[in-house]
Motif scaffolding. Structure first.
Motif, PDB file in Angstrom:
ATOM      1  N   CYS A 154       3.662   2.954   5.402  1.00  0.00           N
ATOM      2  CA  CYS A 154       5.210   2.935   5.211  1.00  0.00           C
ATOM      3  C   CYS A 154       6.505   3.108   6.348  1.00  0.00           C
ATOM      4  O   CYS A 154       5.207   3.921   7.750  1.00  0.00           O
ATOM      5  N   SER A 155       6.962   3.753   6.108  1.00  0.00           N
ATOM      6  CA  SER A 155       8.210   3.984   7.235  1.00  0.00           C
ATOM      7  C   SER A 155       9.380   4.934   6.875  1.00  0.00           C
ATOM      8  O   SER A 155       9.214   5.251   5.415  1.00  0.00           O
ATOM      9  N   VAL A 156       9.396   5.451   7.336  1.00  0.00           N
ATOM     10  CA  VAL A 156      11.154   6.239   6.520  1.00  0.00           C
ATOM     11  C   VAL A 156      12.370   6.109   7.524  1.00  0.00           C
ATOM     12  O   VAL A 156      12.156   6.159   9.128  1.00  0.00           O
ATOM     13  N   GLY A 157      13.571   5.983   7.017  1.00  0.00           N
ATOM     14  CA  GLY A 157      14.724   5.781   7.846  1.00  0.00           C
ATOM     15  C   GLY A 157      15.204   7.136   7.876  1.00  0.00           C
ATOM     16  O   GLY A 157      15.198   8.254   7.195  1.00  0.00           O
ATOM     17  N   GLN A 158      15.661   7.291   9.353  1.00  0.00           N
ATOM     18  CA  GLN A 158      16.202   8.875   9.948  1.00  0.00           C
ATOM     19  C   GLN A 158      17.766   8.252  10.945  1.00  0.00           C
ATOM     20  O   GLN A 158      17.706   7.222  11.517  1.00  0.00           O
ATOM     21  N   GLY A 159      17.726   9.301  11.502  1.00  0.00           N
ATOM     22  CA  GLY A 159      19.168   9.204  12.292  1.00  0.00           C
ATOM     23  C   GLY A 159      20.421   8.213  12.262  1.00  0.00           C
ATOM     24  O   GLY A 159      20.304   7.469  10.712  1.00  0.00           O
ATOM     25  N   GLN A 198      -0.866   9.277   6.863  1.00  0.00           N
ATOM     26  CA  GLN A 198      -1.619   8.536   5.469  1.00  0.00           C
ATOM     27  C   GLN A 198      -2.534   8.603   5.279  1.00  0.00           C
ATOM     28  O   GLN A 198      -3.125   8.700   6.295  1.00  0.00           O
ATOM     29  N   LYS A 199      -3.030   8.669   3.718  1.00  0.00           N
ATOM     30  CA  LYS A 199      -4.066   8.452   3.494  1.00  0.00           C
ATOM     31  C   LYS A 199      -4.731   7.546   2.180  1.00  0.00           C
ATOM     32  O   LYS A 199      -3.297   7.391   1.130  1.00  0.00           O
ATOM     33  N   PRO A 200      -5.909   6.831   2.601  1.00  0.00           N
ATOM     34  CA  PRO A 200      -6.527   7.049   4.207  1.00  0.00           C
ATOM     35  C   PRO A 200      -5.975   6.359   4.882  1.00  0.00           C
ATOM     36  O   PRO A 200      -5.185   6.089   4.752  1.00  0.00           O
ATOM     37  N   SER A 201      -7.198   6.651   6.217  1.00  0.00           N
ATOM     38  CA  SER A 201      -6.988   5.464   7.000  1.00  0.00           C
ATOM     39  C   SER A 201      -7.287   4.082   6.748  1.00  0.00           C
ATOM     40  O   SER A 201      -6.853   2.784   7.977  1.00  0.00           O
ATOM     41  N   ARG A 202      -8.134   4.469   6.171  1.00  0.00           N
ATOM     42  CA  ARG A 202      -9.214   2.285   6.462  1.00  0.00           C
ATOM     43  C   ARG A 202     -10.044   3.362   5.235  1.00  0.00           C
ATOM     44  O   ARG A 202     -10.182   4.213   4.304  1.00  0.00           O
ATOM     45  N   ASP A 203     -10.113   2.314   4.446  1.00  0.00           N
ATOM     46  CA  ASP A 203     -10.998   1.746   2.893  1.00  0.00           C
ATOM     47  C   ASP A 203     -11.240   0.561   2.920  1.00  0.00           C
ATOM     48  O   ASP A 203     -11.065  -0.625   3.536  1.00  0.00           O
ATOM     49  N   ILE A 204     -12.666   0.275   2.097  1.00  0.00           N
ATOM     50  CA  ILE A 204     -13.468  -1.298   1.449  1.00  0.00           C
ATOM     51  C   ILE A 204     -13.719  -0.741   0.319  1.00  0.00           C
ATOM     52  O   ILE A 204     -14.215  -0.032  -0.270  1.00  0.00           O
ATOM     53  N   CYS A 205     -12.877  -1.468  -0.143  1.00  0.00           N
ATOM     54  CA  CYS A 205     -12.612  -1.559  -2.304  1.00  0.00           C
ATOM     55  C   CYS A 205     -13.248  -3.069  -2.700  1.00  0.00           C
ATOM     56  O   CYS A 205     -13.494  -4.085  -2.085  1.00  0.00           O
ATOM     57  N   TYR A 234      11.193   5.108  11.466  1.00  0.00           N
ATOM     58  CA  TYR A 234       9.476   5.599  12.038  1.00  0.00           C
ATOM     59  C   TYR A 234       8.334   4.776  11.442  1.00  0.00           C
ATOM     60  O   TYR A 234       8.364   5.480  10.095  1.00  0.00           O
ATOM     61  N   PHE A 235       7.541   4.304  11.714  1.00  0.00           N
ATOM     62  CA  PHE A 235       6.527   4.221  11.235  1.00  0.00           C
ATOM     63  C   PHE A 235       4.885   5.350  11.121  1.00  0.00           C
ATOM     64  O   PHE A 235       5.116   5.706  12.277  1.00  0.00           O
ATOM     65  N   GLY A 236       4.224   4.825   9.876  1.00  0.00           N
ATOM     66  CA  GLY A 236       3.355   5.671   9.966  1.00  0.00           C
ATOM     67  C   GLY A 236       1.802   5.242  10.510  1.00  0.00           C
ATOM     68  O   GLY A 236       2.180   4.262  10.965  1.00  0.00           O
ATOM     69  N   PRO A 237       1.082   6.047  10.645  1.00  0.00           N
ATOM     70  CA  PRO A 237      -0.065   5.212  11.210  1.00  0.00           C
ATOM     71  C   PRO A 237      -1.419   4.275  10.795  1.00  0.00           C
ATOM     72  O   PRO A 237      -1.988   3.225  10.957  1.00  0.00           O
ATOM     73  N   GLY A 238      -0.522   3.776   9.204  1.00  0.00           N
ATOM     74  CA  GLY A 238      -1.255   2.985   8.769  1.00  0.00           C
ATOM     75  C   GLY A 238      -2.625   2.783   7.653  1.00  0.00           C
ATOM     76  O   GLY A 238      -3.241   3.899   8.391  1.00  0.00           O
ATOM     77  N   THR A 239      -2.213   1.869   7.210  1.00  0.00           N
ATOM     78  CA  THR A 239      -4.176   2.117   6.054  1.00  0.00           C
ATOM     79  C   THR A 239      -4.799   0.706   6.004  1.00  0.00           C
ATOM     80  O   THR A 239      -3.548   0.063   5.821  1.00  0.00           O
ATOM     81  N   ARG A 240      -6.387   1.001   7.047  1.00  0.00           N
ATOM     82  CA  ARG A 240      -6.403  -0.465   6.824  1.00  0.00           C
ATOM     83  C   ARG A 240      -7.300  -0.449   5.131  1.00  0.00           C
ATOM     84  O   ARG A 240      -8.234   0.241   5.526  1.00  0.00           O
ATOM     85  N   LEU A 241      -7.130  -1.725   4.819  1.00  0.00           N
ATOM     86  CA  LEU A 241      -7.811  -1.995   3.226  1.00  0.00           C
ATOM     87  C   LEU A 241      -8.260  -3.619   3.885  1.00  0.00           C
ATOM     88  O   LEU A 241      -7.849  -4.134   4.163  1.00  0.00           O
TER      89      LEU A 241
END
Lengths: 112, 114
Positions: free
Chosen positions: B93-98, B6-13, B104-111
């Motif tokens: 975000c996550s994706v479905g498999q199997g 995931q991009k970005p990993s974190r942001d301040i807005c 399965y989840f991504g590392p996340g974006t901290r906002l």
């Protein structure tokens, strides 16, 4: 509507002190029950899927069991690295688009 | 399992602005999901994104606030529009498999919205 309740909300354990986490669920037909581990600042990490009552899965010090109304995650002789939030989720057979419904999680702290 | 970034990993807005979060998967997947995790809370599904069709939003989430794109089987974006401090969360975000589409989840974006 599918519902998941986890207890306790938080659990403090001494290293080596075994314990169990509870996940109670209400679903109109269970397709699967999922356990995840989440470390601070990271995404959930998949641990187990359970599909039917009586099923058990194990991974290292973790063992997950399933009944028709609840699931337990047993932590045997925990180590400090087992400290994390453990999340339970269900997927009902009527869930649109394979939706997961999550419980509130159990924060586990294992002290050395 | 799929490797998800995931991009970005974190942001301040600043409030009133918009942020687009990207989710990239290393294999083709049919279903992608976007979640919000507010501070100290569990995960809440925002929407499901299938390639080639409009995203399906959960109750309480609308397309004008959280537009989603799914241009191909390995990529999706979530935009958080006209942000307010209440939008401060981790977005996953996550994706479905199997079998049964285990997610399965991504590392996340901290906002953080100021």
């Amino acid at each position: 509507e599918d519902q998941v309740t986890q207890s306790p909300e938080a659990l403090r354990l001494q290293e080596g002190e075994s314990s169990s986490l509870n996940c109670s669920y209400t679903v109109s037909g269970l397709r699967g029950l999922f356990w995840y581990r989440q470390d601070p600042g990271k995404g959930p990490e998949f641990l187990f899927t359970l599909y039917s009552a009586g099923e058990e899965k194990e991974k290292e010090r973790l063992k997950a069991t399933l009944t028709k109304k609840e699931s337990f995650l047993h932590i045997t002789a925990p180590k400090p690295e087992d400290s994390a939030t453990y999340l339970c989720a269900v997927q009902g057979i009527k869930a649109a688009g394979n939706k997961l419904t999550f419980g509130g999680g159990t924060r586990v702290l294992v002290k050395p | 399992s799929a490797v998800i970034s995931q991009k970005p990993s974190r942001d301040i807005c600043q409030r009133g602005t918009s942020l687009t979060i990207q989710c990239q998967v290393d294999s083709q997947v049919t279903m992608m999901f976007w979640y919000r995790q507010q501070p100290g809370q569990s995960l809440t599904l925002i929407a499901t994104a299938n390639q080639g069709s409009e995203a399906t939003y959960e109750s309480g989430f609308v397309i004008d606030k959280f537009p989603i794109s799914r241009p191909n089987l390995t990529f999706s974006t979530l935009t958080v529009s006209n942000m307010s401090p209440e939008d401060s969360s981790i977005y996953l975000c996550s994706v479905g498999q199997g079998r049964w589409e285990t997610q399965y989840f991504g590392p996340g974006t901290r906002l953080l919205v100021l």
